[in-house]
Design a protein around this motif. Structure first.
Motif, PDB file in Angstrom:
ATOM      1  N   SER A   1       6.899  -3.046  -0.269  1.00 29.43           N
ATOM      2  CA  SER A   1       6.074  -4.244  -0.382  1.00 29.43           C
ATOM      3  C   SER A   1       5.059  -4.054  -1.498  1.00 29.43           C
ATOM      4  O   SER A   1       4.492  -3.003  -1.667  1.00 29.43           O
ATOM      5  CB  SER A   1       5.365  -4.533   0.940  1.00 29.43           C
TER       6      SER A   1
ATOM      7  N   GLN B   1      -5.343  -9.603   3.486  1.00 29.08           N
ATOM      8  CA  GLN B   1      -4.748  -8.472   2.782  1.00 29.08           C
ATOM      9  C   GLN B   1      -4.561  -8.796   1.301  1.00 29.08           C
ATOM     10  O   GLN B   1      -4.764  -7.931   0.447  1.00 29.08           O
ATOM     11  CB  GLN B   1      -3.427  -8.084   3.443  1.00 29.08           C
TER      12      GLN B   1
ATOM     13  N   PHE C   1      -0.899  -3.069   9.058  1.00 31.45           N
ATOM     14  CA  PHE C   1       0.365  -3.789   8.929  1.00 31.45           C
ATOM     15  C   PHE C   1       1.159  -3.696  10.230  1.00 31.45           C
ATOM     16  O   PHE C   1       0.975  -2.749  11.002  1.00 31.45           O
ATOM     17  CB  PHE C   1       1.170  -3.208   7.771  1.00 31.45           C
TER      18      PHE C   1
ATOM     19  N   ARG D   1       4.221   1.160   0.694  1.00 29.48           N
ATOM     20  CA  ARG D   1       3.147   0.245   0.302  1.00 29.48           C
ATOM     21  C   ARG D   1       2.794   0.443  -1.166  1.00 29.48           C
ATOM     22  O   ARG D   1       2.863   1.563  -1.684  1.00 29.48           O
ATOM     23  CB  ARG D   1       1.890   0.478   1.149  1.00 29.48           C
TER      24      ARG D   1
ATOM     25  N   PHE E   1      -3.422   6.059   1.993  1.00 26.71           N
ATOM     26  CA  PHE E   1      -2.252   5.584   2.727  1.00 26.71           C
ATOM     27  C   PHE E   1      -2.094   6.390   4.016  1.00 26.71           C
ATOM     28  O   PHE E   1      -2.188   7.619   3.992  1.00 26.71           O
ATOM     29  CB  PHE E   1      -1.002   5.707   1.851  1.00 26.71           C
TER      30      PHE E   1
ATOM     31  N   GLU F   1       1.002   3.596  -5.107  1.00 21.11           N
ATOM     32  CA  GLU F   1       2.020   3.570  -4.062  1.00 21.11           C
ATOM     33  C   GLU F   1       1.864   4.681  -3.038  1.00 21.11           C
ATOM     34  O   GLU F   1       1.390   5.770  -3.339  1.00 21.11           O
ATOM     35  CB  GLU F   1       3.395   3.658  -4.718  1.00 21.11           C
ATOM     36  N   SER F   2       2.339   4.370  -1.836  1.00 22.75           N
ATOM     37  CA  SER F   2       2.426   5.388  -0.789  1.00 22.75           C
ATOM     38  C   SER F   2       3.624   6.287  -1.097  1.00 22.75           C
ATOM     39  O   SER F   2       4.618   5.843  -1.685  1.00 22.75           O
ATOM     40  CB  SER F   2       2.574   4.745   0.588  1.00 22.75           C
TER      41      SER F   2
END
Length: 145
Positions: free
Chosen positions: A2, A43, A63, A69, A84, A107-108
């Protein structure tokens, strides 16, 4: 994966719900007063257009399920640490001092169910690192406090 597309203006939404988060690290516990980003509009808005963020404040994104993510900072005016978090509350990875006003994805490294944003540089200053535990009622670790 996402990707948060930050496209909504801050003035179109009411204030977020408030909560408290504790991060347990090797050098102690660190408390943050956080706005809760629980809905897609909250969000999407995140911490956009904020001129400052106090060192003991932040935003916690929750979430409905764990997923990869990705956050960007297009309309964010201040650097942030993006933390994260796994379903059990452990920190997966931290993007430190994310540069504001960019579309660079942060990003995660594994599926995350939550993300904690705090003022840029705070994680390092407090010794918060991957593997530490974030405690909040929405995460699966609160029974252990």
């Amino acid at each position: 994966m996402s990707l948060f597309l930050i496209v909504l203006g801050a003035s179109t939404h009411a204030a977020a719900d408030m909560g408290s988060v504790r991060v347990d690290s090797e050098n102690g516990s660190h408390q943050f007063s956080v706005e809760l980003a629980l809905t897609p509009p909250a969000q999407a808005r995140g911490l956009m257009f904020r001129a400052k963020l106090d060192p003991d404040k932040g935003m916690l994104f929750i979430f409905p399920e764990a997923d990869m993510r990705s956050f960007w900072m297009k309309n964010t005016l201040i650097p942030l640490d993006i933390i994260f978090i796994r379903e059990n509350g452990t920190i997966i990875n931290i993007v430190e001092n994310a540069e504001p006003r960019t579309l660079t994805p942060r990003e995660s490294l594994a599926p995350a169910v939550a993300v904690l944003e705090i003022a840029g540089g705070r994680a390092r200053a407090l010794g918060i690192k991957p593997g530490d535990t974030v405690r909040h009622d929405f995460l699966g670790n609160m029974g252990s406090r």
